[in-house]
Each structure stands twice: as C-alpha cells, then as structure tokens.
Design a protein around this motif. Structure first.
Motif, PDB file in Angstrom:
ATOM      1  N   ASN A  48       0.896  -1.048  -0.038  1.00 51.92           N
ATOM      2  CA  ASN A  48      -0.086   0.067   0.046  1.00 51.92           C
ATOM      3  C   ASN A  48       0.768   1.330   0.092  1.00 51.92           C
ATOM      4  O   ASN A  48       0.306   2.424   0.376  1.00 51.92           O
ATOM      5  CB  ASN A  48      -1.031   0.057   1.155  1.00 51.92           C
ATOM      6  N   LEU A  50       3.306   2.314   1.586  1.00 52.30           N
ATOM      7  CA  LEU A  50       3.870   2.985   2.790  1.00 52.30           C
ATOM      8  C   LEU A  50       5.532   3.048   2.432  1.00 52.30           C
ATOM      9  O   LEU A  50       6.009   3.983   3.175  1.00 52.30           O
ATOM     10  CB  LEU A  50       3.604   2.414   4.107  1.00 52.30           C
ATOM     11  N   SER A  52       7.972   3.208  -0.636  1.00 52.31           N
ATOM     12  CA  SER A  52       8.058   3.353  -2.098  1.00 52.31           C
ATOM     13  C   SER A  52       9.057   2.489  -2.699  1.00 52.31           C
ATOM     14  O   SER A  52      10.257   2.342  -2.241  1.00 52.31           O
ATOM     15  CB  SER A  52       8.339   4.731  -2.680  1.00 52.31           C
ATOM     16  N   ASP A  73      -4.391   7.895  -2.344  1.00 50.61           N
ATOM     17  CA  ASP A  73      -5.405   7.819  -1.006  1.00 50.61           C
ATOM     18  C   ASP A  73      -6.622   7.098  -1.671  1.00 50.61           C
ATOM     19  O   ASP A  73      -7.050   6.103  -0.571  1.00 50.61           O
ATOM     20  CB  ASP A  73      -5.875   9.167  -0.966  1.00 50.61           C
ATOM     21  N   ARG A  76      -5.468   3.317  -1.070  1.00 48.35           N
ATOM     22  CA  ARG A  76      -5.425   2.977   0.215  1.00 48.35           C
ATOM     23  C   ARG A  76      -6.664   2.877   0.853  1.00 48.35           C
ATOM     24  O   ARG A  76      -6.949   2.075   1.904  1.00 48.35           O
ATOM     25  CB  ARG A  76      -4.635   3.972   1.021  1.00 48.35           C
ATOM     26  N   MET A  81      -5.141  -1.600   6.848  1.00 48.96           N
ATOM     27  CA  MET A  81      -3.759  -2.203   7.205  1.00 48.96           C
ATOM     28  C   MET A  81      -3.793  -1.999   8.779  1.00 48.96           C
ATOM     29  O   MET A  81      -4.188  -1.069   9.412  1.00 48.96           O
ATOM     30  CB  MET A  81      -2.796  -1.172   6.978  1.00 48.96           C
ATOM     31  N   PHE A  83      -1.312  -2.610  12.008  1.00 51.44           N
ATOM     32  CA  PHE A  83       0.251  -2.189  12.375  1.00 51.44           C
ATOM     33  C   PHE A  83       0.502  -3.092  13.718  1.00 51.44           C
ATOM     34  O   PHE A  83      -0.263  -3.461  14.727  1.00 51.44           O
ATOM     35  CB  PHE A  83       0.518  -1.096  12.491  1.00 51.44           C
ATOM     36  N   ASN A  87      -0.971   1.819  16.524  1.00 45.71           N
ATOM     37  CA  ASN A  87      -0.976   3.114  16.070  1.00 45.71           C
ATOM     38  C   ASN A  87      -2.509   3.659  15.958  1.00 45.71           C
ATOM     39  O   ASN A  87      -2.885   4.412  15.056  1.00 45.71           O
ATOM     40  CB  ASN A  87      -0.590   3.185  14.517  1.00 45.71           C
TER      41      ASN A  87
ATOM     42  N   ARG B  75       7.294  12.231  -1.154  1.00 39.43           N
ATOM     43  CA  ARG B  75       7.620  10.732  -1.461  1.00 39.43           C
ATOM     44  C   ARG B  75       8.947  10.954  -2.262  1.00 39.43           C
ATOM     45  O   ARG B  75       9.173  11.597  -3.178  1.00 39.43           O
ATOM     46  CB  ARG B  75       6.361  10.341  -2.363  1.00 39.43           C
ATOM     47  N   PRO B  76       9.865   9.954  -1.911  1.00 35.12           N
ATOM     48  CA  PRO B  76      10.984   9.945  -2.710  1.00 35.12           C
ATOM     49  C   PRO B  76      10.769   9.730  -4.071  1.00 35.12           C
ATOM     50  O   PRO B  76       9.967   8.874  -4.452  1.00 35.12           O
ATOM     51  CB  PRO B  76      11.964   8.692  -2.108  1.00 35.12           C
ATOM     52  N   GLY B 150       4.293   6.208  12.862  1.00 37.28           N
ATOM     53  CA  GLY B 150       3.130   5.328  12.787  1.00 37.28           C
ATOM     54  C   GLY B 150       1.944   6.224  12.590  1.00 37.28           C
ATOM     55  O   GLY B 150       0.958   5.801  12.185  1.00 37.28           O
ATOM     56  N   GLU B 153       1.490   7.259   9.272  1.00 38.28           N
ATOM     57  CA  GLU B 153       1.173   6.214   8.266  1.00 38.28           C
ATOM     58  C   GLU B 153      -0.149   5.429   8.712  1.00 38.28           C
ATOM     59  O   GLU B 153      -0.878   5.152   7.786  1.00 38.28           O
ATOM     60  CB  GLU B 153       2.165   4.886   8.832  1.00 38.28           C
ATOM     61  N   ARG B 156      -2.516   7.651   6.953  1.00 35.14           N
ATOM     62  CA  ARG B 156      -2.589   7.497   5.480  1.00 35.14           C
ATOM     63  C   ARG B 156      -2.878   6.271   4.832  1.00 35.14           C
ATOM     64  O   ARG B 156      -3.735   6.183   3.949  1.00 35.14           O
ATOM     65  CB  ARG B 156      -0.963   7.913   5.064  1.00 35.14           C
ATOM     66  N   SER B 157      -2.776   5.081   5.830  1.00 32.59           N
ATOM     67  CA  SER B 157      -3.176   3.966   5.462  1.00 32.59           C
ATOM     68  C   SER B 157      -4.612   3.746   5.416  1.00 32.59           C
ATOM     69  O   SER B 157      -5.378   2.829   4.763  1.00 32.59           O
ATOM     70  CB  SER B 157      -2.667   2.803   6.071  1.00 32.59           C
ATOM     71  N   GLY B 161      -5.928  11.838   3.224  1.00 32.99           N
ATOM     72  CA  GLY B 161      -4.827  12.637   2.450  1.00 32.99           C
ATOM     73  C   GLY B 161      -3.748  13.250   3.492  1.00 32.99           C
ATOM     74  O   GLY B 161      -4.088  13.125   4.748  1.00 32.99           O
ATOM     75  N   TYR B 162      -2.770  13.646   3.170  1.00 29.35           N
ATOM     76  CA  TYR B 162      -1.503  14.273   3.871  1.00 29.35           C
ATOM     77  C   TYR B 162      -2.279  15.486   4.705  1.00 29.35           C
ATOM     78  O   TYR B 162      -1.920  15.356   6.034  1.00 29.35           O
ATOM     79  CB  TYR B 162      -0.573  14.852   2.874  1.00 29.35           C
TER      80      TYR B 162
END
Lengths: 240, 253
Positions: A48, A50, A52, A73, A76, A81, A83, A87, B75-76, B150, B153, B156-157, B161-162
């Motif tokens: 998903n 988290l 890349s 988004d 997802r 998910m 953890f 979380n 995001r890289p 976490g 995460e 987002r999971s 959105g951010y």
C-alpha cells in the motif's frame, strides 16, 4: 487482485527486496513468514505504498499503485492495514478513531459511521469502550480496535504487519480469534506473522521469505510437513 | 499620616536610617509626580509589542515549519522543485536569525533598514516577530518530527490525505507536545521586548531609564521593572499550566 512484478526495494546500499514477483488472488489468506530482516514487513508495506519501491510495479484491481500519477489515497481506502504497534490515535476516543476516516473520505455520514462502528465493536466485544481513549485499553483491546478501524473503511483486502508481536502472550489469542473470524468471512488477507499456529490453521498459502527473496511457497499443510529449502528447514526447526 | 507627608518628613531628616532612605528613593521612583503611570504606559507598549510580535512569530513559524516538514516528507522520487527553493529560503532565514544576536538584529532593523522610521515600537515588534518566527518554526518542526511516524502511516493507510492526516492526527498531538517549549518561547519573547528600548521603543525599561535620568537613582526603577515582568510571566505560566492540564484529558487512564 494484487499483482507484484519485479519489486525491488533498497535502503541506500542495503537491498531489502530482491526482484519479487507475486500475485494475490481474491479471497486468499496469504501468510508471510521468515526470519527477521528478511524483508517481509517491507514487502507488505510496499503493497500500500507506505514504502515506495525502488523499482518494479504493483497493480491493485487494475490500478497501478506505483504509478506516480495514481491517486494513492483512493487505493489505500480499499486496503486496510493493521500495524504491529496498533497506531491508534491517542488524541481521540475509540469511536472517533473508527469513524474519522470513513467520514472524512466521504464514504459515510457521521451517524452511519457511528452505527458501523458500534456494529463492528460489538463483533469484537468492545462496544462498551466506544467512548474510552486508547490509553485506557490493553494491548489486545487496542489491536482489536485497530482491526475494526481498518474494517470500517470496508476494504477489499486487509494487510497485517505482525499484529500480535507487540502483545503480551495472554492477549495474542483474542486478536487471532478476530482475524480467524475475518478469514472465515472470506476477506482477502496478507499477514506477516510469527504465529505458526495461525499460519497452519488459517492460511491458504504460506510464503517463506529470507534475504529479500520468496524462497518457497506452498499450502500450509505441505509447507510445514515437507519444507523443500534448507533455509526453510532451519527456520522451522527453530520456531516450531 | 499619608505617604506624601511621610516622604517630606524623611527627606528632611539629617541622618535618615537606611529604611527611611529606601522609602524616599522608592517614593521618588514610583509616587513622585505620578511616575507610576509611566511604568504602566510602558507596560501597555510591552504587551502591544508582545502580541504583535507573537502573531508575526506564530504565522511565520507555522509557515516555515509547514514548508520544511512538507519538503522533508515528500515521497522519494517525486521532489517538487518550487518546494525545494522555498525550503532553501526558509533554511537561510532560520540560520541567519538563530545565528545572530537579538540585539544586533534589532539595531539593524531600527538603525539601518528602518532608519528613517519614527515608529520605533512597531519596528521593534516586527524585529521581535521575525526573530521569534525562526524559533517557533524549529519548535513546531521538532514537534511534528518527534511524533511517532506510525501515526502518519496509520492515517494515510486509512486513505486520509496528507493534509487531513496532519490536521486531525498529527497537529493536535504535536501541539500538545510542543506547548511547554512554545510557552517558553513566549516568555523569552515577552522579556526580549525590553530590548526595544535600544531603538527608542517606549516600553517599561525606556520609562524606567527616563525616571533614572531625573532621580539619579537606578535601584527602584529597575527593581520595579523586574517585578512587573515577573508578574506578567507568573500570570502567563499559570494560564499555560491550566491549558496543558486540559489538553492532557486523553492521557487519563
């Protein structure tokens, strides 16, 4: 349902996932096991996005997750998910933890979400905790809430990242029971775990990972009775 | 016998005791010609400057912290060039402000950049606000970064959105975590307003010094100034403790 092609992930010079290709079919319960550092959590977290991926593609129901133009988004929302460390959001009540995402993403109205939350909480036997805060719950209770929170989004697949590893031994059972129930209802699940009993009982397929590769996979019965690879035998001799 | 009569009596004494002398000095510094009013005029300016500087500082701080955190959490592989440039500007701003003394910044603002301005108080507030912004930015950034990744995460999971994750999950928790540091920064700011007297900002120290030039007695004007600051800080600390207690609600077991 989830199609992974040539997935590679490295952190700096350290290669964590080495060219993994795998397909997860609807309704499958895939259990991923392996020694720590084998890349199984990273594999799950790539599903998903988290993490890349360094290279490779992941496609979920025809949508390419790894495409930078895809709306991550949106994808997802269909992938729950859970953890290792739960979380939960400590600044919100349990009810708010569960209803925040469905309401904010426009999936449900607040009153619908509240109803869904109560129904799900009743299923895991925690309806009296709706107005408590996460700090007031035990580890097992927190993890059951975390599962409920993910389920409230009505996902098509559930990803579990070592869901029982941070729990006291006597609380592992209550969480596994919820997961078994979920499996029986036909949910597609990908579970990274060290619970061999769970793998044996629930999995439709077991993947064994080591050093960033999927070394072998099989039905749980065959896998545990008749491991092929030396690494697998060594690992199983230590954990069983 | 009222205070003024007492003052006249003690002043006329040939060999006053140390306490009688203190009384005369205090009377000169506070009551004489209603001097206490000028301390309060200074106090009003101090509060004004603090509020203006605080607003500038918080706005700048939030802005800079947001830009820097957003830049670091990209995001890289999908780096935004514009964000990179703005981030660099923010970094330079923070480096310069944190690397030079407050007093020097104030003098540059007052005597170089706004040398022709008559609004010393406003220039002072601006300089303090710009200074405070750099520290607030680092405090906020620290708070955002110290939070368990976490939490981001998990948000987002779930498909949030951010910005939604920031707004509902990260910022409320980070705010609680940085409140003590933010309160500390506010206290520093409040006390630093005393520096604007060097560019002729008319706050408490400015009036205290004006009184000293008349009486040639520095002790009581400065002590009075100190007490006024102390009382303001005590009141603020009390308010902060109350706020922190309220925000701790979700930690109760």
């Amino acid at each position: 349902m989830i199609d992974v092609k040539h997935l590679t992930k490295s952190f700096g010079d350290h290669l964590v996932l080495n060219d993994i290709s795998e397909h997860i079919y609807p309704g499958e319960k895939v259990v991923v096991i392996g020694p720590s550092g084998s890349g199984k959590s990273t594999f799950l977290r790539c599903l998903n996005l988290l993490e890349s991926p360094t290279s490779g593609t992941i496609t979920f129901n025809g949508m390419e997750i790894t495409d930078p133009k895809s709306d991550i988004d949106l994808i997802r929302r269909q992938m729950g998910m859970v953890f290792q460390h739960f979380n939960l959001f400590p600044n919100m009540t349990i009810r708010k933890n569960i209803t925040l995402a469905p309401v904010r993403t426009g999936l449900m109205k607040q009153n619908e979400a509240d109803e869904v939350a109560m129904t799900l909480l009743r299923r895991v036997g925690l309806e009296e905790k709706a107005d408590a805060y996460p700090a007031q719950l035990s580890g097992g209770q927190k993890q059951r809430i975390a599962i409920v929170r993910a389920l409230a989004m009505q996902p098509k697949v559930m990803l579990f990242d070592e869901p029982t590893s941070a729990l006291d031994p006597e609380m592992v059972g209550e969480v596994l029971d919820v997961m078994k129930e979920l499996a029986n209802e036909g949910m597609t699940m990908v579970v990274v775990t060290h619970e061999m009993g769970f793998a044996r009982e629930v999995a439709s397929r077991v993947l064994f990972m080591a050093d960033g590769n999927i070394l072998e996979q099989n039905s749980p019965k065959e896998f545990f009775a008749n491991p092929q690879h030396e690494r697998t035998k060594l690992f199983l001799s230590k954990v069983l | 016998m009222d205070l003024a009569q007492l003052y006249e009596t003690f002043k006329g004494l040939e060999n006053p005791s140390i306490w009688q002398e203190f009384y005369v000095k205090f009377y000169n510094a506070w009551f004489f010609e209603d001097r206490w009013m000028s301390y309060f005029r200074g106090l009003v300016t101090t509060i004004e400057v603090t509020v203006i500087a605080l607003m500038i500082g918080v706005i700048l701080g939030v802005l800079v912290a947001t830009i820097r955190t957003a830049h670091d959490q990209q995001r890289p592989g999908s780096k935004n060039i514009l964000l990179g440039i703005v981030n660099l500007i923010c970094k330079i701003y923070v480096t310069i402000i944190r690397g030079t003394p407050m007093m020097v910044q104030l003098m540059i603002m007052g005597f170089v950049i706004f040398a022709s301005s008559r609004e010393a108080t406003l220039v002072g507030a601006l300089a303090l606000g710009i200074n405070s912004g750099a520290y607030v930015a680092e405090i906020i950034r620290g708070g955002l970064m110290s939070l368990d990744p976490g939490q981001m995460e998990a948000g987002r999971s779930l498909g949030l959105g951010y910005l939604d994750t920031m707004r509902f999950i990260v910022i409320p928790q980070a705010f609680k975590a940085i409140l003590p540091a933010l309160g500390n920064e506010f206290i520093v700011l409040l006390k630093d307003t005393s520096l604007i007297s060097v560019i002729a900002g008319k706050e408490i120290v400015y009036f205290a010094r004006a009184i000293i030039t008349k009486t040639y007695e520095p002790m009581f004007p400065y002590l009075i100034t100190a007490v006024m600051y102390l009382i303001m800080v005590l009141i603020f600390t009390w308010l902060q403790t109350k706020l922190e207690r309220r925000l701790r609600q979700s930690d109760r077991r």
